[in-house]
Design an enzyme around this catalytic site. Structure first.
Site, PDB file in Angstrom:
ATOM      1  N   ASN A 196       0.856  -1.239  -0.163  1.00  0.00           N
ATOM      2  CA  ASN A 196       0.082  -0.621  -0.166  1.00  0.00           C
ATOM      3  C   ASN A 196       0.902   1.169   0.305  1.00  0.00           C
ATOM      4  O   ASN A 196       0.460   2.203  -0.412  1.00  0.00           O
ATOM      5  CB  ASN A 196      -1.275   0.029   0.916  1.00  0.00           C
ATOM      6  N   LYS A 254      12.295  -8.053   1.281  1.00  0.00           N
ATOM      7  CA  LYS A 254      11.872  -8.289  -0.089  1.00  0.00           C
ATOM      8  C   LYS A 254      10.323  -7.301  -0.323  1.00  0.00           C
ATOM      9  O   LYS A 254       9.681  -7.794   1.133  1.00  0.00           O
ATOM     10  CB  LYS A 254      11.180  -9.370   0.632  1.00  0.00           C
ATOM     11  N   PRO A 255      10.052  -6.847  -1.177  1.00  0.00           N
ATOM     12  CA  PRO A 255       9.014  -5.954  -1.286  1.00  0.00           C
ATOM     13  C   PRO A 255       7.381  -6.818  -1.592  1.00  0.00           C
ATOM     14  O   PRO A 255       7.737  -7.906  -2.378  1.00  0.00           O
ATOM     15  CB  PRO A 255       9.427  -4.837  -2.632  1.00  0.00           C
ATOM     16  N   SER A 285      -0.308  -7.402   7.504  1.00  0.00           N
ATOM     17  CA  SER A 285      -1.562  -8.342   8.115  1.00  0.00           C
ATOM     18  C   SER A 285      -0.763  -9.520   9.487  1.00  0.00           C
ATOM     19  O   SER A 285      -0.116  -9.773   9.818  1.00  0.00           O
ATOM     20  CB  SER A 285      -1.869  -9.299   7.162  1.00  0.00           C
ATOM     21  N   GLU A 307       4.631  -4.195  12.384  1.00  0.00           N
ATOM     22  CA  GLU A 307       3.747  -3.134  12.591  1.00  0.00           C
ATOM     23  C   GLU A 307       2.607  -4.146  11.359  1.00  0.00           C
ATOM     24  O   GLU A 307       2.698  -4.337  10.413  1.00  0.00           O
ATOM     25  CB  GLU A 307       3.947  -2.145  11.542  1.00  0.00           C
ATOM     26  N   LEU A 308       1.573  -4.417  12.013  1.00  0.00           N
ATOM     27  CA  LEU A 308       0.405  -4.980  11.823  1.00  0.00           C
ATOM     28  C   LEU A 308      -0.632  -4.958  11.460  1.00  0.00           C
ATOM     29  O   LEU A 308      -0.932  -3.409  11.540  1.00  0.00           O
ATOM     30  CB  LEU A 308       0.977  -6.142  12.628  1.00  0.00           C
ATOM     31  N   CYS A 313      -3.415   1.514   6.982  1.00  0.00           N
ATOM     32  CA  CYS A 313      -3.422   0.851   8.127  1.00  0.00           C
ATOM     33  C   CYS A 313      -3.618   0.625   9.646  1.00  0.00           C
ATOM     34  O   CYS A 313      -3.910   0.749  10.595  1.00  0.00           O
ATOM     35  CB  CYS A 313      -2.161  -0.603   8.769  1.00  0.00           C
ATOM     36  N   GLU A 346     -10.879  -5.874   9.524  1.00  0.00           N
ATOM     37  CA  GLU A 346     -11.148  -3.947   8.853  1.00  0.00           C
ATOM     38  C   GLU A 346     -11.010  -4.038   7.741  1.00  0.00           C
ATOM     39  O   GLU A 346     -10.615  -5.729   6.394  1.00  0.00           O
ATOM     40  CB  GLU A 346      -8.419  -3.862   8.424  1.00  0.00           C
TER      41      GLU A 346
END
Length: 504
Positions: free
Chosen positions: A170, A193-194, A250, A271-272, A305, A406
């Site tokens: 995102n 790793k994108p 996620s 960071e989820l 997020c 979400e």
């Protein structure tokens, strides 16, 4: 889907002034290369659902080669002076600024966000590089007051080692920049790793780091498909040379990574997911609250997020709030990135559309009211399957699916409330704790509510809160660790205590 590759240069609006920034290979040990096994995966334009290029579908062999390079480079990079590392980061920052339009165009093509927003993200990501360049020379230790005569005691900070960075689709520039920059500033080397949906912006960013003069092996990047990612990243999880993993994505994947890396006791920054409440109290400035919600909710078409996911409005201002919000939402312009007036772009893929539709239908079936939107969009402007109209649902209740999941899209669910303590209970009734927002003009309530909200990031009369100078991260199922600020640099450093005796 049949393979139909469209040259990005065919569209004059999204054409690159420097076509060489569109990289389609891995970068390992200072060299651009294909996957060892020769696999490829396709990159889609979400505005049209067509393939426009392909990148390597890497495996464990490629990931291991990247880790080998990073491990070798760490031995020398950790000893590069803080000033030299800072100067390299500053050169990288300057190149990002100079090439920000091309980076924005790449971002818009592979992620779908409107150009104006992509330009903003390029500047936002660059700010992290600049911030950590400046922090590089400010990372100090401590000289302790000896507890015993004849001793000298101190604490020094050292880089943790090789860092693995796994980033989401995102924010393909900002997320990787705010992971790589502090790692390099601290003296760590990186394997990255994108996201499979948006690898091109990250590859271009690495190309600019190479141009800035970063030594071979210090920064390495591999791409992989959704199915190939587990194999590639799995190699780093079991590799004891990789001492830290930083991940944005996620919650289920974050928990898996924590379990899978436990044997090597890596330091983790996770960071989820989020389920952010947005509370409008009876004494709020309603116009300001609507403006804050618009900026917070519809950034990146709701695919963030920290996006407000549950909007609680006091019953006394509910009607006024709905009227103003409806007018603002219906004024939003839906369209592809190449249209300068677009404000809402396509969702990233068909799965995103399916989730939004499921949430809307479930809420309507349970009695929610449709205030505006509520359908996919396809017309002469938005000519693709992944556009969804900005939507407001009224009279939403806790029994509806969108209350606990979400949505990640341009959907605003409105809940009514009358009592402060009741809305606080409802706001905290989630396993997530990333962001929360509230609007009030009562100073006492500000501190009372801020103290009770269970989230790592709180917006008070403000809908956009992220900043390179502030720590960003969550609590509960939203993860742990912080990015940005000097706290974010600490996550890439370890502390060593030195005690010298027999000095008396």
């Amino acid at each position: 889907m049949s393979l139909v590759i469209k040259n990005i240069q065919q569209d004059s609006t999204l054409a690159l002034s420097r076509p060489e920034l569109m990289r389609t290979q891995n970068f390992i040990d200072g060299k651009w290369c294909d996957a060892v096994k020769g696999g490829w995966h396709e990159v889609n334009d979400p505005a049209t659902d067509t393939v426009f290029t392909r990148v390597p579908d890497s495996t464990a062999e490629d990931a291991n080669a990247a880790a080998n390079a990073a491990s070798r480079a760490f031995k020398s990079w950790r000893n590069v002076s803080a000033r030299e590392r800072a100067n390299l980061l500053k050169r990288w920052h300057q190149l990002i600024l100079e090439n920000s339009e091309d980076l924005a165009r790449l971002m818009s093509r592979e992620q779908g966000k409107p150009l104006a927003e992509a330009r903003g993200e390029a500047a936002y990501g660059a700010a992290y590089v600049e911030w950590f360049a400046e922090q590089t020379t400010r990372s100090t230790g401590d000289v302790l007051v000896p507890g015993t005569p004849g001793r000298q005691q101190m604490v020094v900070r050292e880089p943790v080692g090789v860092v693995a960075a796994v980033t989401p689709w995102n924010f393909p520039l900002a997320m990787i920049a705010r992971k790589i920059a502090p790692a390099l500033a601290a003296g760590c080397t990186v394997v990255a790793k994108p996201a499979e949906d948006t690898p091109l912006t990250a590859l271009a960013l690495v190309a600019l780091a190479e141009e800035a003069g970063l030594p071979a092996g210090v920064l390495n990047i591999v791409t992989a498909s959704r199915t190939g990612t587990q194999d590639a990243v799995g190699s780093w999880l079991s590799d004891s040379r990789v001492r830290k993993l930083t991940f944005t994505g996620s919650t289920p994947v974050g928990k898996y990574l924590a379990r899978a890396s436990s044997d090597t006791l890596k330091r983790l920054s996770l960071e989820l997911g989020g389920n952010a409440p947005f509370i409008v109290f009876e004494d709020a400035d309603v116009a300001a609250a609507v403006d804050g919600l618009m900026r917070g909710k519809f950034r990146n078409s709701g695919q963030t997020c920290v996006s407000p996911n549950r909007v609680y409005v006091h019953d006394s201002v509910y009607t006024q709030f709905v009227e103003q919000l409806k007018a603002a939402v219906e004024a939003l312009r839906v369209g592809p990135a190449e249209r300068e007036d677009s404000q809402i772009g396509p969702m990233i893929n068909g799965r995103a559309i399916e989730k939004i539709e499921r949430h809307v239908l479930d809420a309507l079936d349970q009695g929610a009211t449709l205030i505006t939107g509520g359908q996919s969009v396809r017309n002469d402007v938005a000519d693709g399957p992944f556009y969804y109209a900005p939507t407001i649902l009224g009279d939403v209740t806790a029994s509806m699916t969108l209350n606990c999941e979400e949505t990640f899209g341009p959907l605003v669910p409105l809940f009514r409330f009358t009592e402060e303590q009741d809305v606080m209970t409802r706001a905290n009734d989630t396993s997530y704790g990333l962001a929360a927002y509230f609007y009030t003009q009562d100073p006492a309530r500000i501190w009372r509510v801020a103290g009770q909200l269970e989230a790592g990031v709180i917006g008070i009369n403000e809908g956009v809160v992220a900043s390179e100078v502030a720590p960003f991260g969550g609590i509960k199922d939203s993860g742990y660790g912080r990015e940005g600020s000097h706290y974010g640099l600490d996550d890439y450093l370890q502390f060593k205590y030195l005690c010298q005796g027999n000095l008396a």
